[in-house]
Design a protein around this motif. Structure first.
Motif, PDB file in Angstrom:
ATOM      1  N   ARG A   1      -7.491  12.523  13.406  1.00  0.00           N
ATOM      2  CA  ARG A   1      -6.432  12.217  12.430  1.00  0.00           C
ATOM      3  C   ARG A   1      -6.418  13.305  11.345  1.00  0.00           C
ATOM      4  NH1 ARG A   1      -6.077   6.115  12.449  1.00  0.00           N
ATOM      5  NH2 ARG A   1      -7.698   5.360  13.861  1.00  0.00           N
ATOM      6  N   PRO A   2      -6.108  14.530  11.691  1.00  0.00           N
ATOM      7  CA  PRO A   2      -6.231  15.635  10.727  1.00  0.00           C
ATOM      8  C   PRO A   2      -5.372  15.477   9.484  1.00  0.00           C
ATOM      9  CG  PRO A   2      -4.988  16.307  12.671  1.00  0.00           C
ATOM     10  CD  PRO A   2      -5.600  14.986  12.988  1.00  0.00           C
ATOM     11  N   SER A   3      -4.258  14.764   9.609  1.00  0.00           N
ATOM     12  CA  SER A   3      -3.412  14.485   8.446  1.00  0.00           C
ATOM     13  C   SER A   3      -3.488  13.016   8.054  1.00  0.00           C
ATOM     14  CB  SER A   3      -1.962  14.885   8.736  1.00  0.00           C
ATOM     15  OG  SER A   3      -1.803  16.285   8.676  1.00  0.00           O
ATOM     16  N   LEU A   4      -4.631  12.383   8.400  1.00  0.00           N
ATOM     17  CA  LEU A   4      -4.907  10.996   8.019  1.00  0.00           C
ATOM     18  C   LEU A   4      -3.909  10.017   8.640  1.00  0.00           C
ATOM     19  CD1 LEU A   4      -5.840  11.709   4.298  1.00  0.00           C
ATOM     20  CD2 LEU A   4      -7.414  11.000   6.105  1.00  0.00           C
ATOM     21  N   GLU A   5      -3.484  10.313   9.849  1.00  0.00           N
ATOM     22  CA  GLU A   5      -2.570   9.427  10.563  1.00  0.00           C
ATOM     23  C   GLU A   5      -3.189   8.039  10.710  1.00  0.00           C
ATOM     24  OE1 GLU A   5      -1.730  13.652  11.941  1.00  0.00           O
ATOM     25  OE2 GLU A   5      -3.493  12.433  11.479  1.00  0.00           O
ATOM     26  N   GLY A   6      -2.486   7.030  10.259  1.00  0.00           N
ATOM     27  CA  GLY A   6      -2.942   5.657  10.391  1.00  0.00           C
ATOM     28  C   GLY A   6      -4.014   5.227   9.414  1.00  0.00           C
ATOM     29  N   ARG A   7      -4.457   6.109   8.559  1.00  0.00           N
ATOM     30  CA  ARG A   7      -5.527   5.802   7.623  1.00  0.00           C
ATOM     31  C   ARG A   7      -4.993   5.177   6.336  1.00  0.00           C
ATOM     32  NH1 ARG A   7     -10.122   4.810   9.980  1.00  0.00           N
ATOM     33  NH2 ARG A   7     -11.155   6.606  10.957  1.00  0.00           N
ATOM     34  N   VAL A   8      -5.900   4.535   5.594  1.00  0.00           N
ATOM     35  CA  VAL A   8      -5.553   3.932   4.306  1.00  0.00           C
ATOM     36  C   VAL A   8      -5.834   4.888   3.159  1.00  0.00           C
ATOM     37  CG1 VAL A   8      -6.137   2.106   2.667  1.00  0.00           C
ATOM     38  CG2 VAL A   8      -5.898   1.558   5.084  1.00  0.00           C
TER      39      VAL A   8
ATOM     40  N   LEU B   1       0.822  -1.203   0.000  1.00  0.00           N
ATOM     41  CA  LEU B   1       0.000   0.000   0.000  1.00  0.00           C
ATOM     42  C   LEU B   1       0.860   1.259   0.000  1.00  0.00           C
ATOM     43  CD1 LEU B   1      -2.677  -0.854   2.730  1.00  0.00           C
ATOM     44  CD2 LEU B   1      -3.142  -0.542   0.286  1.00  0.00           C
ATOM     45  N   ILE B   2       0.318   2.319  -0.589  1.00  0.00           N
ATOM     46  CA  ILE B   2       0.861   3.664  -0.413  1.00  0.00           C
ATOM     47  C   ILE B   2      -0.202   4.427   0.362  1.00  0.00           C
ATOM     48  CG2 ILE B   2       1.605   5.789  -1.539  1.00  0.00           C
ATOM     49  CD1 ILE B   2       2.374   4.046  -3.973  1.00  0.00           C
ATOM     50  N   THR B   3       0.108   4.791   1.600  1.00  0.00           N
ATOM     51  CA  THR B   3      -0.857   5.433   2.487  1.00  0.00           C
ATOM     52  C   THR B   3      -0.367   6.826   2.881  1.00  0.00           C
ATOM     53  OG1 THR B   3       0.160   4.649   4.538  1.00  0.00           O
ATOM     54  CG2 THR B   3      -1.387   3.137   3.425  1.00  0.00           C
ATOM     55  N   PRO B   4      -1.236   7.627   3.511  1.00  0.00           N
ATOM     56  CA  PRO B   4      -0.778   8.939   3.980  1.00  0.00           C
ATOM     57  C   PRO B   4       0.447   8.867   4.886  1.00  0.00           C
ATOM     58  CG  PRO B   4      -3.166   8.849   3.995  1.00  0.00           C
ATOM     59  CD  PRO B   4      -2.695   7.466   3.639  1.00  0.00           C
ATOM     60  N   ASP B   5       0.559   7.793   5.681  1.00  0.00           N
ATOM     61  CA  ASP B   5       1.746   7.655   6.547  1.00  0.00           C
ATOM     62  C   ASP B   5       3.030   7.511   5.745  1.00  0.00           C
ATOM     63  OD1 ASP B   5       0.233   7.847   8.818  1.00  0.00           O
ATOM     64  OD2 ASP B   5       0.168   5.680   9.213  1.00  0.00           O
ATOM     65  N   ASP B   6       2.931   6.994   4.516  1.00  0.00           N
ATOM     66  CA  ASP B   6       4.109   6.833   3.669  1.00  0.00           C
ATOM     67  C   ASP B   6       4.548   8.152   3.045  1.00  0.00           C
ATOM     68  OD1 ASP B   6       4.230   3.993   3.995  1.00  0.00           O
ATOM     69  OD2 ASP B   6       2.552   3.808   2.601  1.00  0.00           O
ATOM     70  N   VAL B   7       3.673   9.128   3.085  1.00  0.00           N
ATOM     71  CA  VAL B   7       3.944  10.420   2.449  1.00  0.00           C
ATOM     72  C   VAL B   7       4.291  11.489   3.478  1.00  0.00           C
ATOM     73  CG1 VAL B   7       2.949  12.237   0.990  1.00  0.00           C
ATOM     74  CG2 VAL B   7       2.387   9.835   0.536  1.00  0.00           C
ATOM     75  N   ARG B   8       3.614  11.460   4.623  1.00  0.00           N
ATOM     76  CA  ARG B   8       3.768  12.510   5.623  1.00  0.00           C
ATOM     77  C   ARG B   8       5.118  12.417   6.327  1.00  0.00           C
ATOM     78  NH1 ARG B   8       0.022  11.017   8.146  1.00  0.00           N
ATOM     79  NH2 ARG B   8       1.197   9.963   9.799  1.00  0.00           N
ATOM     80  N   LYS B   9       5.734  13.560   6.529  1.00  0.00           N
ATOM     81  CA  LYS B   9       7.021  13.653   7.218  1.00  0.00           C
ATOM     82  C   LYS B   9       6.821  14.092   8.669  1.00  0.00           C
ATOM     83  CE  LYS B   9       9.181  12.740   3.383  1.00  0.00           C
ATOM     84  NZ  LYS B   9       9.825  11.421   3.181  1.00  0.00           N
ATOM     85  N   PRO B  10       7.716  13.703   9.566  1.00  0.00           N
ATOM     86  CA  PRO B  10       7.585  14.078  10.974  1.00  0.00           C
ATOM     87  C   PRO B  10       7.488  15.595  11.163  1.00  0.00           C
ATOM     88  CG  PRO B  10       9.265  12.390  10.721  1.00  0.00           C
ATOM     89  CD  PRO B  10       8.883  12.821   9.339  1.00  0.00           C
TER      90      PRO B  10
END
Length: 380
Positions: free
Chosen positions: A256-263, A205-214
């Protein structure tokens, strides 16, 4: 003949030895997943009903003509039709069997559906409960497993995009004795994410967690650092939410405002923390430049090359040209191959130039991007 075969084999081996990014860009720039453009299908699961049910639709629905199109099975779309994106309309059915006896069948004098997949608990895929239920994969799990199976057999594909629309039953049909779906809430959306992950593990999967930076929002991450590189993303799948508006999106974004943990990536707009994917269905006129601006900035955009059945009847390719020129990465159609629009009086077909499966994005691709090196699979 032996010498020609040896030369061809040597050429293929040489290409395979070149790193994916270099083969695609000749070493110029980093090629990312938003730097390509593909064709997708609209309501990719949709099948027309029987003649008896069509008679009911015709009597009860002034827009019944809008339902007269069918798509082949999902693996055929990815293979023979060179599609790389699909759209699935999803209804919740936590108890199972909610959509097994559509009103349109009752009114046509037909028995309830005998589909084991509909009887089992889980999310279902159809267009309009009780009125237009025809589908080539009635359960979301079935649809996803078909995608996974094709992907497993063709691991060198560019990321497949799955546009997901969260649907509910029609109050008018409910009042007539039809199914009544439970309201979408955070618990149901959690269950949807879990169902997707049961078929596609994290490494597929490519999810928001794969895109978002700390320390950054999803939007800040996309605009500053970009999407994942294509060379590490082949063989993967990414999901988008088609719905707009707070009624559906708020339960998914809650906490989850930046879709943390979402698909899924939500259908957002610039300026929001979750803004990475933007649905912009109208590509013509001033919208062409608007989409181009979004694409240049780094957003991933979906648009439509046709609407039932304007282009299929006229044969006009003006909207298709605007959609392709806009640089929207996901261009959706009901007519991905020649012949599907013939029943409407034209040979309209929505394809990439030259019938390509994928091409370098005309707006955002780095210099030196090469169309013929974007994928590592052979298609029919």
């Amino acid at each position: 003949m032996r010498r020609l075969a040896l030369i061809a084999a040597t050429a293929v081996t040489a290409l395979a030895a070149v790193p994916a990014a270099d083969a695609a860009t000749n070493g110029h720039g980093t090629l990312r997943i938003n730097h390509v453009q593909t064709i997708a299908t609209h309501n990719s699961y949709h099948r027309e009903l029987t003649d008896a049910e069509k008679d009911v639709q015709r009597r009860t629905d002034a827009n019944w003509w809008n339902l007269q199109y069918s798509h082949t099975a999902l693996p055929n779309q990815f293979g023979a039709q060179h599609v790389r994106g699909i759209e699935l309309d999803v209804f919740p059915d936590p108890q199972g069997g909610l959509y097994s006896n559509p009103l349109v069948r009752r009114d046509a004098g037909l028995p309830a559906l005998n589909d084991p997949a509909l009887a089992r608990p889980g999310f279902k895929v159809l267009h309009w409960a009780d009125h237009d239920y025809g589908t080539n994969c009635s359960a979301l799990l079935t649809c996803l497993r078909q995608v996974r199976e094709w992907s497993d057999k063709n691991p060198g594909h560019v990321p497949l995009t799955i546009l997901t629309e969260f649907k509910s039953t029609d109050p008018a049909k409910e009042a007539m004795g039809g199914a009544k779906s439970p309201a979408w809430d955070t618990a149901l959306m959690d269950a949807l994410d879990a169902e997707i992950r049961s078929v596609f593990p994290g490494d597929r999967l490519i999810t928001p967690d794969d895109v978002r930076k700390p320390g950054l929002t999803l939007e800040q991450s996309v605009l500053k650092f970009g999407w994942p590189e294509l060379k590490s993303s082949r063989g993967k799948v990414m999901f988008f939410m088609d719905n707009q508006g707070s009624a559906i999106q708020e339960p998914y974004l809650a906490g989850r405002p930046s879709l943390e943990g979402r698909v899924l990536f939500t259908n957002s707009r610039p300026g929001r923390p979750d803004a990475a994917f933007v649905g912009w269905n109208e590509p013509e006129g001033a919208n062409t430049a608007q989409i181009q601006d979004l694409v240049r900035k780094g957003y991933y955009v979906r648009t439509r090359s046709d609407v039932p059945f304007t282009e299929a009847r006229s044969g006009s390719t003006g909207r298709l040209k605007a959609a392709l020129d806009s640089g929207a990465q996901m261009v959706s159609t009901d007519f991905p191959v020649i012949g599907l629009s013939a029943r409407n009086g034209s040979d309209y077909t929505a394809e990439l130039p030259g019938g390509a499966t994928v091409r370098c994005n005309p707006v955002s691709a780095p210099a030196g991007c090469r169309d013929n090196s974007l994928e590592r699979i052979r298609t029919r």
